[in-house]
Scaffold this motif. Sequence first.
Motif, PDB file in Angstrom:
ATOM      1  N   ARG A   1       1.368  -1.108   0.323  1.00  0.00           N
ATOM      2  CA  ARG A   1      -0.062   0.220  -0.209  1.00  0.00           C
ATOM      3  C   ARG A   1       0.908   1.147  -0.335  1.00  0.00           C
ATOM      4  O   ARG A   1       1.782   1.165   0.434  1.00  0.00           O
ATOM      5  CB  ARG A   1      -0.713  -0.207   1.418  1.00  0.00           C
ATOM      6  N   ASP A   2       0.840   1.983  -1.236  1.00  0.00           N
ATOM      7  CA  ASP A   2       1.420   2.964  -1.529  1.00  0.00           C
ATOM      8  C   ASP A   2       2.731   3.185  -1.245  1.00  0.00           C
ATOM      9  O   ASP A   2       3.483   3.985  -1.018  1.00  0.00           O
ATOM     10  CB  ASP A   2       1.121   4.135   0.150  1.00  0.00           C
ATOM     11  N   GLY A   3       3.067   2.071  -2.473  1.00  0.00           N
ATOM     12  CA  GLY A   3       4.553   1.124  -2.215  1.00  0.00           C
ATOM     13  C   GLY A   3       4.139   1.142  -4.059  1.00  0.00           C
ATOM     14  O   GLY A   3       3.897   0.670  -4.243  1.00  0.00           O
ATOM     15  N   VAL A   4       6.076  -0.067  -3.684  1.00  0.00           N
ATOM     16  CA  VAL A   4       5.791  -0.584  -4.601  1.00  0.00           C
ATOM     17  C   VAL A   4       6.923  -2.022  -4.352  1.00  0.00           C
ATOM     18  O   VAL A   4       7.735  -1.964  -3.043  1.00  0.00           O
ATOM     19  CB  VAL A   4       6.567  -0.104  -5.861  1.00  0.00           C
ATOM     20  N   VAL A   5       6.686  -2.817  -4.823  1.00  0.00           N
ATOM     21  CA  VAL A   5       7.907  -4.332  -4.561  1.00  0.00           C
ATOM     22  C   VAL A   5       8.694  -4.357  -6.009  1.00  0.00           C
ATOM     23  O   VAL A   5       8.245  -4.630  -7.369  1.00  0.00           O
ATOM     24  CB  VAL A   5       7.315  -5.283  -4.489  1.00  0.00           C
ATOM     25  N   ARG A   6       9.601  -4.046  -6.155  1.00  0.00           N
ATOM     26  CA  ARG A   6      10.331  -4.110  -7.164  1.00  0.00           C
ATOM     27  C   ARG A   6      12.283  -4.989  -7.644  1.00  0.00           C
ATOM     28  O   ARG A   6      12.769  -5.009  -5.646  1.00  0.00           O
ATOM     29  CB  ARG A   6      10.889  -2.698  -7.517  1.00  0.00           C
TER      30      ARG A   6
END
Length: 514
Positions: free
Chosen positions: A177-182
């Motif tokens: 939530r409100d972020g990324v997985v990268r």
Amino acid sequence: MEWLSAENVVAVSTAMVGIVASAVMVWYERHIPRRKRIGYRVQMDNPIGDDFQSGRPNVRLGSFDAPNMANGTLVLLRIENDGSESIGLDDYTSRELNGLTVEFTDRNIHGVSVTQPAGTDHLMSHFTPHSGFGYDEDGNKLRIPRVPLNRGEYFKLLVLLSGGDVGADIKLVGGIRDGVVRPNRGALPDDKPPLFSRAARVITIMLTVSVVLLAAIVIARDDNPPPLGCEKGKLTVTGSTAFAPVVQDLAKEYKKDCEGSDIDVEARGSSAGVDELEDLEGESAKTRASMLAFSDGRSARAGRTLEAEPIALSVFTLVAHDGLDLSKGLSLTSVRRLYSGEIGYWDELDPSLPHRRVVLVSRNADSGTRQIFQDRVLDGRWEGVPTTSLDCDLQGDRSAPVRCELNSTEDVLRTVAATQGAIGFSELNQATDEKGVRLVALNGDLADVDAIEHNGSPYPYRGVEYAYTYGSPPPGSLAASFLNYVRNHGQIVIRSHGHVPCSTTAGEQLCRDD
């Protein structure tokens, strides 16, 4: 002048430097976006070696079984919080129990080992099947639980694979939530490490100098400063046996952080604990502040002198002897018929069930678990079957069910596991791993904390755990300090026992509604 001492001048100067550095940091934060971010990288992807030949018997590698590993590979995957904010359990957006999933293209998983750096042992408590951790046999997807990660924290997964080629695509799937997985990568030997900007170097230097000088001043003034918010003394925590394992772990963590505190957990049942606290009327304020009582649900016995604070939402479950096939569950109507005394033998309730005596393993009148059962499952009615046995034996009137009352949740679980035809009730987490019993669904819903917290499950047998104090505990008392610790630092411990902390956003709403 006394205030112009060298120590005070250094302290004031340091504070001014800190203020300036903080103002610069505020400006920096307002111009640089902050995001939650999980990064992952493959640190190793190697073949196992020539010793693993097709057709050989099983070979053990570390803790892995490796049969027929001609194309075996080992992958070391590092998963880290490389963003600027901490990531909590509620930040994962997956609709599944687990938070993230690793997909290994064209390869099958045969084993996995989890490691984490020193100082983050708390992460390991999340890697259990109950948290969604695991993989399907011969599958290529590894399910990773919802692991809270402070900024910079990480863990590693060593995975044994077969099939496919070294270097085949590996993906981490999931959302924050409100972020990324990268994906990211570590610095290679020929890479030059990135340099800080000039502004970042200035800020870092100023903050470092400020912290070092202030630390020197603190050390010079007091060689052994106590931890912030810690209090010494003796505190007795009584009440709920269902919530006692949580309180015991919270007390253990508090005493570890706050030396000189003595917290004794004496679980006697919710109502017994509240009565014991109320009996302190007439004692000194210090004595009244030396006791807390935890109760499953609001206590009907609590007088006006006691104050209640919601701590957690607890989920309870019916449990039956493992030999009693209640895999279809029970409706609330059927449960009420059982506990009213209408049903003496199980086949009277359902012809597919055996002709076996109904044994109702209950709790004594001091139990908050029993009170919530009567309120939420029996619709406010008392259990209609009188106590017929002290130890749940099957003597007496054979046309009526047997009913006994026991002193603790542990006693109920042991007795149900040992008695054919027995049914009882328990806090969910304590019942989950108990051998010899099976959980019983109510109105088609099994007890599931995650479903209640995130999916709005209507499962009925649940209630709020309250902490009772005699009036408001005075500031500086061990009772006030311990409650503050539970409120602000106890969420991980509470969740690890299968409860929803009332101090979280979702928990606050659930605790209010219940």
